[in-house]
Design an enzyme around this catalytic site. Structure first.
Site, PDB file in Angstrom:
ATOM      1  N   LYS A  67       0.836  -1.216   0.000  1.00  0.00           N
ATOM      2  CA  LYS A  67       0.000   0.000   0.000  1.00  0.00           C
ATOM      3  C   LYS A  67       0.864   1.256   0.000  1.00  0.00           C
ATOM      4  O   LYS A  67       0.362   2.360   0.136  1.00  0.00           O
ATOM      5  CB  LYS A  67      -0.879   0.033   1.271  1.00  0.00           C
ATOM      6  N   LYS A  69       3.013   1.953   2.407  1.00  0.00           N
ATOM      7  CA  LYS A  69       3.125   2.416   3.797  1.00  0.00           C
ATOM      8  C   LYS A  69       4.287   1.702   4.476  1.00  0.00           C
ATOM      9  O   LYS A  69       4.368   0.471   4.433  1.00  0.00           O
ATOM     10  CB  LYS A  69       1.837   2.039   4.540  1.00  0.00           C
TER      11      LYS A  69
HETATM   12  N1  CTP Z   1      -8.780   5.747  13.879  1.00  0.00           N
HETATM   13  C1  CTP Z   1      -9.663   6.519  14.654  1.00  0.00           C
HETATM   14  N2  CTP Z   1      -9.255   7.745  15.129  1.00  0.00           N
HETATM   15  C2  CTP Z   1      -8.012   8.215  14.852  1.00  0.00           C
HETATM   16  C3  CTP Z   1      -7.105   7.444  14.069  1.00  0.00           C
HETATM   17  C4  CTP Z   1      -7.533   6.198  13.603  1.00  0.00           C
HETATM   18  O1  CTP Z   1     -10.796   6.108  14.925  1.00  0.00           O
HETATM   19  N3  CTP Z   1      -7.664   9.415  15.292  1.00  0.00           N
HETATM   20  C5  CTP Z   1      -9.242   4.474  13.348  1.00  0.00           C
HETATM   21  C6  CTP Z   1      -9.176   4.436  11.819  1.00  0.00           C
HETATM   22  O2  CTP Z   1     -10.321   5.075  11.278  1.00  0.00           O
HETATM   23  C7  CTP Z   1      -9.131   2.950  11.535  1.00  0.00           C
HETATM   24  C8  CTP Z   1      -8.361   2.392  12.774  1.00  0.00           C
HETATM   25  O3  CTP Z   1      -8.369   3.435  13.761  1.00  0.00           O
HETATM   26  O4  CTP Z   1     -10.431   2.400  11.511  1.00  0.00           O
HETATM   27  C9  CTP Z   1      -6.945   2.023  12.420  1.00  0.00           C
HETATM   28  O5  CTP Z   1      -6.368   3.182  11.846  1.00  0.00           O
HETATM   29  P1  CTP Z   1      -4.913   3.269  11.233  1.00  0.00           P
HETATM   30  O6  CTP Z   1      -4.993   3.562   9.783  1.00  0.00           O
HETATM   31  O7  CTP Z   1      -4.082   2.140  11.675  1.00  0.00           O
HETATM   32  O8  CTP Z   1      -4.392   4.580  12.043  1.00  0.00           O
HETATM   33  P2  CTP Z   1      -4.226   6.066  11.583  1.00  0.00           P
HETATM   34  O9  CTP Z   1      -3.808   6.857  12.781  1.00  0.00           O
HETATM   35  O10 CTP Z   1      -5.442   6.555  10.824  1.00  0.00           O
HETATM   36  O11 CTP Z   1      -2.975   5.936  10.584  1.00  0.00           O
HETATM   37  P3  CTP Z   1      -2.534   6.867   9.349  1.00  0.00           P
HETATM   38  O12 CTP Z   1      -2.286   8.244   9.890  1.00  0.00           O
HETATM   39  O13 CTP Z   1      -1.269   6.189   8.843  1.00  0.00           O
HETATM   40  O14 CTP Z   1      -3.672   6.824   8.347  1.00  0.00           O
END
Ligand code: CTP
Length: 178
Positions: A67, A69
């Protein structure tokens, strides 16, 4: 969409095991959960309140690479952290985009939930179970933590050292003038 009814076995001290029918609601979600933060915790807490059994698919390192990442924390550690959260019953590896349908069927999932950054993206699973998107916790994300940690990049440290060198030479210069 099916009623969440799963057969389960209980044991009483006197009788042999007894098979009964109980309503069990199984919830499934997926994520990378890198640099585990409070947004992840709040999501898992809310999900565990939505059912009796919570299954979390944690993206493997290879899947993340595909992806584009790069994770900081390796899969085994991310899976161990997620699995240790109260309310999480099972962690499974998420290795590709296509496995969700199979996971829903094999684990008898009733409710599939993701954060609303994925809103609408998994609606095609609605023929197998209920699909929902929950609001994200505001103000925190793995990306923002990575951005903060960028301060520790060797290139950034070098930049700061050279800026401090300039400031220090300026101070020496003005000290010599006074
Ligand atoms: N999530 C959430 N609140 C946040 C960050 C993440 O509810 N502030 C949720 C995302 O919507 C997802 C789950 O946690 O359903 C896992 O998210 P992930 O993509 O691993 O984390 P992110 O912090 O969103 O990572 P990135 O910044 O790399 O997108």
């Amino acid at each position: 969409r099916h009623t969440p009814t799963t057969s389960c076995q209980i044991k009483s001290p006197r009788s042999r095991s007894l098979r009964i029918l109980v309503a069990v609601t199984t919830v499934l979600t997926y994520g990378t959960f890198d640099l585990f933060h409070v947004g992840h915790l709040r999501l898992l807490e809310r999900l565990s309140e939505r059912g009796d059994r919570l299954i979390v698919g944690v993206s493997t390192d290879n899947f993340n690479v595909s992806k584009g990442k790069q994770t900081v924390v390796p899969y085994a550690d991310r899976a161990a952290i997620v699995g240790a959260i109260k309310g999480v019953d099972l962690v499974i590896p998420e290795e590709n985009w296509e496995q969700k349908r199979q996971n829903i069927v094999e684990h008898d999932v009733d409710l599939f939930v993701m954060g609303d950054d994925w809103a609408g993206k998994f609606d095609d699973l609605q023929d197998l179970c209920t699909v929902e998107y929950l609001p994200r916790t505001v103000g925190v994300s793995t990306s923002s933590l990575k951005e903060i940690l960028r301060v520790l990049d060797p290139a950034h440290i070098e930049e700061m050292q050279s800026a401090l060198g300039v400031v220090s030479r300026l101070l020496d210069h003005y000290r010599d003038l006074t």
